[in-house]
Design an enzyme around this catalytic site. Structure first.
Site, PDB file in Angstrom:
ATOM      1  N   GLU A   1       8.785 -13.235  -1.792  1.00  0.00           N
ATOM      2  CA  GLU A   1       7.446 -12.830  -1.360  1.00  0.00           C
ATOM      3  C   GLU A   1       6.890 -11.722  -2.242  1.00  0.00           C
ATOM      4  OE1 GLU A   1       4.489 -10.367   0.850  1.00  0.00           O
ATOM      5  OE2 GLU A   1       6.459  -9.794   0.106  1.00  0.00           O
ATOM      6  N   GLU A   2       7.755 -10.814  -2.687  1.00  0.00           N
ATOM      7  CA  GLU A   2       7.275  -9.600  -3.336  1.00  0.00           C
ATOM      8  C   GLU A   2       6.618  -9.839  -4.700  1.00  0.00           C
ATOM      9  OE1 GLU A   2       6.807  -7.016  -1.901  1.00  0.00           O
ATOM     10  OE2 GLU A   2       8.358  -6.582  -0.427  1.00  0.00           O
TER      11      GLU A   2
END
Length: 427
Positions: A297-298
């Site tokens: 996600e990051e």
């Protein structure tokens, strides 16, 4: 559900293992792969119907040795705390030194043009707006300088970018986060770093009195080819509608400065706890309840994108998705993406949650990893904890296990389980 969560769940213990035994879980790192193996094993112990891995290619970026920075002023070197932004390129091997130009926005940068920016280090110094009571609104009001600053400054001939940390607290901890170069060729990308809020205030004051001072910074980060990683998936098969899927999840990857306890170890273990509590109560859901621990996600959302790609390929029907990615603080409610009728149904349960001090049931963004899910009738929900302290830790070295309160974490898991139960049993 609350009694089980507060007295008989593995939620806090799972987080202790992720944080203290494994540590940071940056995509493509050894820690990320250890976290995949650990959570897969722990989910298998719950006795659910299926536990499996979903392959996904993810970026691999490494920070390298600790970054260095100082302002050269009248023969003195005044040091500053910085950290490279995620996916940033490195400075030259000996570092980068140049005059500094301070700006408050991308618009101001563009107004300065090439004549005002070329050959300089651009210092973006717009703080999070403290007037916003909801701190995610404050974050959203200034994060464009971190995500787009290096790309736009590079177009104007800047040599590097320094960005004020996305943090309402004044401290000396720089906060990382992804910078996005878009389609800028690798050879034309400029290095980007975050500076602590305390450092940003100090640097701004020094530049006012010494506008011709030069700034030096050095970072040795590296980008590699994408590598193979995995989403971790576990499910209880529905007893009535096995082909209708309810997803609960968080993201397993984290930044590398701390151990990612709030962002998003908390959301992962809360999601795992939903399955654990349903099993402990011998609840047989009508729909298939699926926990997904998303990877990346990051710095890319590759896990969320791959999950939706495979859902389409496998002709899966998703009817509900709940994400926890706002920290392990006391739950306050839910933000909901749904039709007016679906929203009204969830809001009709508000009175059931009020004794647990949960009062927020409103339309709003649900989550980044469930964002790619495009089933036309899906309900998407984000757990909303109290956010006042979240950005003190977000993407910083103090996002560690000791910053998470056991009881608050478990309350969030209970709230998620309650909403999953209500939606499953009423639809």
């Amino acid at each position: 559900m609350y009694t089980k969560a507060l007295t008989d769940s593995n939620c806090y213990g799972w987080l202790a293992d992720l944080s203290n035994k494994i540590g940071h879980r940056l995509s493509g790192s050894k820690g990320a792969e250890l976290a995949v193996s650990y959570t897969q094993s722990e989910l298998q112990k719950l006795g659910v119907d299926k536990v499996y891995l979903q392959a996904v290619k993810v970026p691999k970026w490494e920070r390298g040795p600790k970054e260095q920075a100082y302002l050269q002023l009248e023969g003195k070197k005044i040091p500053f705390s910085i950290c490279a932004l995620g996916l940033s390129v490195a400075t030259p091997q000996k570092g980068l030194v140049a005059p500094v130009i301070e700006v408050q926005s991308l618009d101001q940068l563009i107004q300065l043009g090439e004549a005002g920016v070329k050959g300089k280090i651009v210092f973006f110094n717009r703080p999070m707006n403290p007037e916003f009571i909801e701190t995610f609104h404050a974050y959203g009001s200034c994060v464009d300088q971190r995500s787009s600053g290096a790309r736009e400054a590079g177009k104007l001939g800047a040599l590097g970018v320094i960005v004020r940390s996305m943090n309402l607290r004044i401290d000396d901890l720089p906060h990382t986060g992804m910078t996005n170069y878009g389609d800028t060729p690798m050879g034309q990308r400029i290095p980007a770093a975050a500076i602590s809020t305390m450092g940003a205030n100090q640097l701004s004051g020094l530049l006012k009195d010494n506008p011709n001072a030069t700034f030096y910074f050095k970072q040795s980060c590296q980008n590699y080819e994408e590598v193979l990683s995995h989403n971790v998936i576990a499910e209880i098969t529905g007893s009535v509608y096995p082909n209708q899927i309810m997803v609960v999840g968080g993201h397993l990857d984290s930044w590398d400065l701390g151990d990612g306890s709030h962002d998003d170890g908390a959301g992962c273990v809360q999601s795992m706890t939903v399955l654990q509590l349903l099993k402990k109560m011998n609840y047989k859901p009508k729909h298939t309840i699926r926990v997904v621990l998303f990877m990346n996600e990051e710095n890319g959302v590759k896990g969320g994108i791959k999950y939706e790609e495979m859902a389409i390929k496998n002709k899966e029907q998703h009817v509900f998705a709940l994400e926890s990615d706002s920290g392990g603080f006391s739950p306050r409610g839910f933000s909901i993406e749904a039709t007016p009728e679906q929203l009204a149904q969830i809001q009709s349960w508000e009175a059931l949650f009020k004794p647990y001090l949960i009062h927020l049931f409103r339309k709003g963004h649900s989550g980044t990893d469930i964002g790619p899910l495009k089933d036309p009738n899906i309900v998407k929900v984000g757990l909303q904890p109290d956010s006042q302290r979240y950005f003190d830790y977000h993407h910083a070295a103090n996002d560690t296990f000791d910053a998470v309160n056991k009881r608050e974490l478990e309350l969030g898991a209970a709230a998620m389980t309650a909403l999953v139960y209500l939606w499953d049993s009423h639809n």
